[in-house]
Design a protein around this motif. Sequence first.
Motif, PDB file in Angstrom:
ATOM      1  N   ALA A   1      -4.993  19.313 -11.305  1.00  0.00           N
ATOM      2  CA  ALA A   1      -6.305  18.727 -11.553  1.00  0.00           C
ATOM      3  C   ALA A   1      -7.414  19.609 -10.992  1.00  0.00           C
ATOM      4  N   VAL A   2      -7.194  20.151  -9.789  1.00  0.00           N
ATOM      5  CA  VAL A   2      -8.207  21.030  -9.194  1.00  0.00           C
ATOM      6  C   VAL A   2      -8.361  22.301 -10.031  1.00  0.00           C
ATOM      7  N   ARG A   3      -7.249  22.823 -10.546  1.00  0.00           N
ATOM      8  CA  ARG A   3      -7.310  23.998 -11.408  1.00  0.00           C
ATOM      9  C   ARG A   3      -8.109  23.694 -12.683  1.00  0.00           C
ATOM     10  N   ASP A   4      -7.883  22.514 -13.275  1.00  0.00           N
ATOM     11  CA  ASP A   4      -8.640  22.153 -14.472  1.00  0.00           C
ATOM     12  C   ASP A   4     -10.124  21.958 -14.169  1.00  0.00           C
ATOM     13  N   ALA A   5     -10.454  21.486 -12.954  1.00  0.00           N
ATOM     14  CA  ALA A   5     -11.857  21.244 -12.600  1.00  0.00           C
ATOM     15  C   ALA A   5     -12.627  22.540 -12.441  1.00  0.00           C
ATOM     16  N   GLY A   6     -11.933  23.630 -12.144  1.00  0.00           N
ATOM     17  CA  GLY A   6     -12.620  24.892 -11.934  1.00  0.00           C
ATOM     18  C   GLY A   6     -13.557  24.775 -10.739  1.00  0.00           C
ATOM     19  N   GLY A   7     -14.794  25.233 -10.929  1.00  0.00           N
ATOM     20  CA  GLY A   7     -15.773  25.124  -9.845  1.00  0.00           C
ATOM     21  C   GLY A   7     -16.785  24.033 -10.077  1.00  0.00           C
ATOM     22  N   ASP A   8     -16.535  23.128 -11.020  1.00  0.00           N
ATOM     23  CA  ASP A   8     -17.504  22.078 -11.352  1.00  0.00           C
ATOM     24  C   ASP A   8     -17.619  21.100 -10.179  1.00  0.00           C
ATOM     25  N   PRO A   9     -18.788  21.015  -9.501  1.00  0.00           N
ATOM     26  CA  PRO A   9     -18.907  20.151  -8.311  1.00  0.00           C
ATOM     27  C   PRO A   9     -18.739  18.666  -8.645  1.00  0.00           C
ATOM     28  N   GLY A  10     -19.191  18.251  -9.828  1.00  0.00           N
ATOM     29  CA  GLY A  10     -19.043  16.842 -10.192  1.00  0.00           C
ATOM     30  C   GLY A  10     -17.588  16.442 -10.335  1.00  0.00           C
ATOM     31  N   LEU A  11     -16.797  17.291 -10.978  1.00  0.00           N
ATOM     32  CA  LEU A  11     -15.376  17.002 -11.134  1.00  0.00           C
ATOM     33  C   LEU A  11     -14.644  17.108  -9.804  1.00  0.00           C
ATOM     34  N   LEU A  12     -15.026  18.080  -8.973  1.00  0.00           N
ATOM     35  CA  LEU A  12     -14.393  18.216  -7.662  1.00  0.00           C
ATOM     36  C   LEU A  12     -14.706  17.029  -6.759  1.00  0.00           C
ATOM     37  N   ALA A  13     -15.901  16.450  -6.901  1.00  0.00           N
ATOM     38  CA  ALA A  13     -16.252  15.274  -6.104  1.00  0.00           C
ATOM     39  C   ALA A  13     -15.257  14.142  -6.365  1.00  0.00           C
ATOM     40  N   GLN A  14     -14.949  13.895  -7.640  1.00  0.00           N
ATOM     41  CA  GLN A  14     -14.002  12.830  -7.997  1.00  0.00           C
ATOM     42  C   GLN A  14     -12.619  13.109  -7.418  1.00  0.00           C
ATOM     43  N   LEU A  15     -12.208  14.380  -7.449  1.00  0.00           N
ATOM     44  CA  LEU A  15     -10.879  14.721  -6.950  1.00  0.00           C
ATOM     45  C   LEU A  15     -10.810  14.677  -5.427  1.00  0.00           C
ATOM     46  N   HIS A  16     -11.871  15.129  -4.738  1.00  0.00           N
ATOM     47  CA  HIS A  16     -11.852  15.064  -3.271  1.00  0.00           C
ATOM     48  C   HIS A  16     -11.811  13.618  -2.783  1.00  0.00           C
ATOM     49  N   TYR A  17     -12.459  12.713  -3.508  1.00  0.00           N
ATOM     50  CA  TYR A  17     -12.377  11.287  -3.142  1.00  0.00           C
ATOM     51  C   TYR A  17     -10.931  10.819  -3.196  1.00  0.00           C
ATOM     52  N   ARG A  18     -10.233  11.179  -4.229  1.00  0.00           N
ATOM     53  CA  ARG A  18      -8.836  10.760  -4.362  1.00  0.00           C
ATOM     54  C   ARG A  18      -7.931  11.500  -3.386  1.00  0.00           C
ATOM     55  N   MET A  19      -8.269  12.753  -3.063  1.00  0.00           N
ATOM     56  CA  MET A  19      -7.485  13.479  -2.064  1.00  0.00           C
ATOM     57  C   MET A  19      -7.646  12.853  -0.682  1.00  0.00           C
ATOM     58  N   SER A  20      -8.789  12.229  -0.434  1.00  0.00           N
ATOM     59  CA  SER A  20      -8.974  11.530   0.833  1.00  0.00           C
ATOM     60  C   SER A  20      -7.964  10.393   0.967  1.00  0.00           C
ATOM     61  N   TRP A  21      -7.803   9.646  -0.109  1.00  0.00           N
ATOM     62  CA  TRP A  21      -6.814   8.571  -0.092  1.00  0.00           C
ATOM     63  C   TRP A  21      -5.402   9.129   0.087  1.00  0.00           C
ATOM     64  N   ARG A  22      -5.109  10.246  -0.585  1.00  0.00           N
ATOM     65  CA  ARG A  22      -3.771  10.818  -0.454  1.00  0.00           C
ATOM     66  C   ARG A  22      -3.480  11.215   0.987  1.00  0.00           C
ATOM     67  N   GLU A  23      -4.469  11.838   1.654  1.00  0.00           N
ATOM     68  CA  GLU A  23      -4.256  12.280   3.038  1.00  0.00           C
ATOM     69  C   GLU A  23      -4.024  11.085   3.958  1.00  0.00           C
ATOM     70  N   TRP A  24      -4.716   9.977   3.706  1.00  0.00           N
ATOM     71  CA  TRP A  24      -4.572   8.823   4.585  1.00  0.00           C
ATOM     72  C   TRP A  24      -3.258   8.077   4.312  1.00  0.00           C
ATOM     73  N   MET A  25      -2.913   7.930   3.048  1.00  0.00           N
ATOM     74  CA  MET A  25      -1.730   7.141   2.685  1.00  0.00           C
ATOM     75  C   MET A  25      -0.432   7.927   2.809  1.00  0.00           C
ATOM     76  N   VAL A  26      -0.475   9.206   2.454  1.00  0.00           N
ATOM     77  CA  VAL A  26       0.747  10.011   2.421  1.00  0.00           C
ATOM     78  C   VAL A  26       0.775  11.011   3.569  1.00  0.00           C
ATOM     79  N   GLY A  27      -0.339  11.705   3.765  1.00  0.00           N
ATOM     80  CA  GLY A  27      -0.376  12.701   4.833  1.00  0.00           C
ATOM     81  C   GLY A  27      -0.423  12.097   6.214  1.00  0.00           C
ATOM     82  N   GLY A  28      -0.931  10.862   6.301  1.00  0.00           N
ATOM     83  CA  GLY A  28      -0.954  10.182   7.594  1.00  0.00           C
ATOM     84  C   GLY A  28      -1.992  10.704   8.550  1.00  0.00           C
ATOM     85  N   SER A  29      -3.060  11.310   8.044  1.00  0.00           N
ATOM     86  CA  SER A  29      -4.095  11.844   8.925  1.00  0.00           C
ATOM     87  C   SER A  29      -5.452  11.294   8.501  1.00  0.00           C
TER      88      SER A  29
END
Length: 965
Positions: free
Chosen positions: A509-537
Amino acid sequence: MTEPITLPPVGPASARPPAVERDALRDTVLAHLSRAGGVLLTGPAGIGRTAVVSQVVADISARGHRVLRCSPSPAERDSPFLALIDLLSGVGDDTLAALAAHERAVLETTLLRSAPARGADPTGPNGGRDALVLRIAVRKVLARLGAAGPLLLVVDDAQWLDRPTAEILKYVAHRADAGLWVLVTVRTGSTGNDGGLSSGHADGSPGVQELCPRPLRRIRVPPMTAHEIAELLERHDHPCWPRPLVARLHQASGGNPRTALELSSALDERARGGDQDVPDATEPLPVPDSLRRPILVRIDALPARARHTLVVAGAAVRPTVELLRRAGRHEAAADLDTCMRHGLLDVLPGPDHGIVSFLDPLTPMVLRAETPYERLVAAHRALADASDDPVERAHHLARLAAGPDPVVAARLTAAASAARRRGSPRTAARLGRLAAEYTPPGQAHADIARRLTAAEDAIEAADLDFARQLAHEVLGDARRPADRVRAWNVVIDSCGQAMAEIADVFPEAVRDAGGDPGLLAQLHYRMSWREWMVGGSAARAHGHAVRAAGLAARTGDRRTELMALTQQAALELFLGLPQAEATLAAALAAPHDAHAMTHHNGPLYLKHRFHLVRDELGEARAELRTLVYRLRQRGSADSLSQCLIGLAQVEIHRGRCRPALTIARQSLRITEESGLSQGPAWYAVSLAETAGGSLSRALTAAETARRHSEDDDDRLFLPRALHAEGRIRLFSGQYEQAAELLTRTAELETAQGQQDPAARRWHADLAEALAACGAPDEAEAVITLARHQAERLGRPGVLATLDRAAAAVSAAHGELAEAARGLEHAAARLRATGYPLEEARTHLTLGRVRRLLGDEATARAAFAGALRIFTKAGARSWVSMTRAERDRAQDGSACCPEQGSWAEHLTPTERSVVARVAQGATNREIAAGLVVSVKTVEAALTRAYRKLGAKSRVEIARMVMTPGS
């Protein structure tokens, strides 16, 4: 100082989550029967009345009570006394021997155990005297059987009961002793009535209600949920159908287990015959002859005009009398009345001049299969012209279109928007998918946009499999980065709590987003959930949330900005950071986004958690009730379920156990029917059952929640499930297991970075468990750290529970007077902060400590205070336990009759150690036998010496071996 509560053993049978609604039904029946009286279970054929009866019978039998049961059949209805013979088949001749000679003769003759005397016929024209003798004899036999304890009479399928037996049971019911319980089931017709059985037959024989002693409780056996249907199919070794197909089976069966099994068998048979395994969503389910024939008999009996009206009603999305009139069925009211008399449908009152409801969900399916294609097309055309609803009209236009059509696609898109505005995302998703199918080949961009919108609607409807299917379709066709990232977002959002399963999605997904800040914003929000739920940090998750909020603000994506700010505030609360309040305020500030403001990960939902950590329970409840109301009108199933979970927890804190249990079960039902991750809902059920239900069911629910969270690798909810299970083990006296589970909770939460003890209130429970199992120093360390954090952040509710835990440590050291003072202080603080159940739990512990000090008067006062609060709260298991403690104190029996007064002063671990010392075991042998460390044994023995005033192992042995010492 927690007194154990006995729980039933939990073995392999608990691996399957219980069907909560059926358990509740069984408990309702048992509760009413235990107060004496009768229960009448009603429901259509195949709904599971007999299964519920079997559960009740098993429970009653396990308690050692006698059960007499009969199950009459249609062929037996005209055979006098056959049901009575069945009912009394297990009654021995020794019981009959206690009757008078003439009574025994008549009864044995009726039961075909002896030849009839000349002229004796209790059913004949001259048998009035014998009939009366027979009734008296049966009543005496039942009274004798019930003398040793409750006696349960079960009449299953009472509609087939022969008249003479019914008359006898009516006589018995009207003169029943308190020890006679009666459970009757009756099959209702498709219209929900019992064929007049309630008020009696036309021939004068009694109705089923007259078979039950008063007070009578009439209970309808409800349909199964989709989750229960899935479990039913699994138990009967049916294929593991995909979740959407199980949902269709549930809908088509109306929740009737027998119907669902037959539909599934028909699917399996078709698959074995070489046809496709799983029917497409637009393809009808195969209906077997066993289900189709009874419906066809009713349909074929209709006059031609009524049958034609029935076809049009079956083709409508939401048929009403007025719609059918506008569609050309001018005599619709009369035709529908005819259909009602044939048991095919019902007309309910409503704003649209009568809503038509099919009594059997299979009827429209059978109608479509049996109606010629030309007549179906004519029905859809008439309904399209007659409907003033865009959703209904678009549905019929789609049925009429022969292929891609831009006009039809546009109308379907507009209808999907209308359904979305009404709060019907599932309908919107289906219409959006149809719109994409009818989009002409040259309009690829519109096709992809419609499929993506339909996928997002499916997420809102919790139709996660359908959402993923659409998203992967788009990923196979789309080339634009915005479309691909939007599809990846659907894939991520559809995984629920199981984010560990999609770790490989984020790099793509990050590769498809390229450098588009709007698309990266959506992905970083979801990566936050991943880090908390799976990464445990939580710290790394916070970094992603901050970045997402900043990128979204730069690109003007207010929705993503609000969701990221909310996530940032939640993490700052968890981490104990001072800026949490300001971040939440930014998320709540205008401009608002409607989606974010009603989402369970949005700022309005998070607002109630900030109220909770500040002990503002009333404010938290008000926030959630408002949000739940809005979500019930229109909103996602996931958000509604999560809000109900939060509301159940608030009600538990406020001491409202019955509402909490109802709300938690509602949340579970929504997750089961929607196919959502079930760990959080089972966690809520566990908390509610612990507070106001059954501790054995609470334990099963907690273990189920833990398994779901472990299966999903969900480190966010796993500590909560462990905490719930640990508390139950603590309350049941299983201190070593409780300490182990709660220590694991602490390790996970600490590793994630928790710094606010009010965010997850496990600290006091862990300290009490450690103190109870002989580790007071470790308990004191937990209390010291948590107290420092709570004082820094200003958390008086947490400090109050820590005061109670500190008192438990004092008691473990043998400092009972200091423990009593600490408990009194803790109870006062808990009353001031508004936690009634915690206050009552503290009073209960105080009563035990006061009793150990020999102060029976203050002990009774403490027990009375706890009982008053628990009773008002509806905390059933706690009420029973507290009454037992109070009664014990009133009797003045402060010693344990089996072990002597020495045992009263010791914790369970200390008692076990002392008992083994008295038998001559060494510390190392004791440690091996109890599966604890030698250090734990030494510490427990030291405390026991101090409490008992003993100076040697010899003195301890003398105390244990001397009765009454």
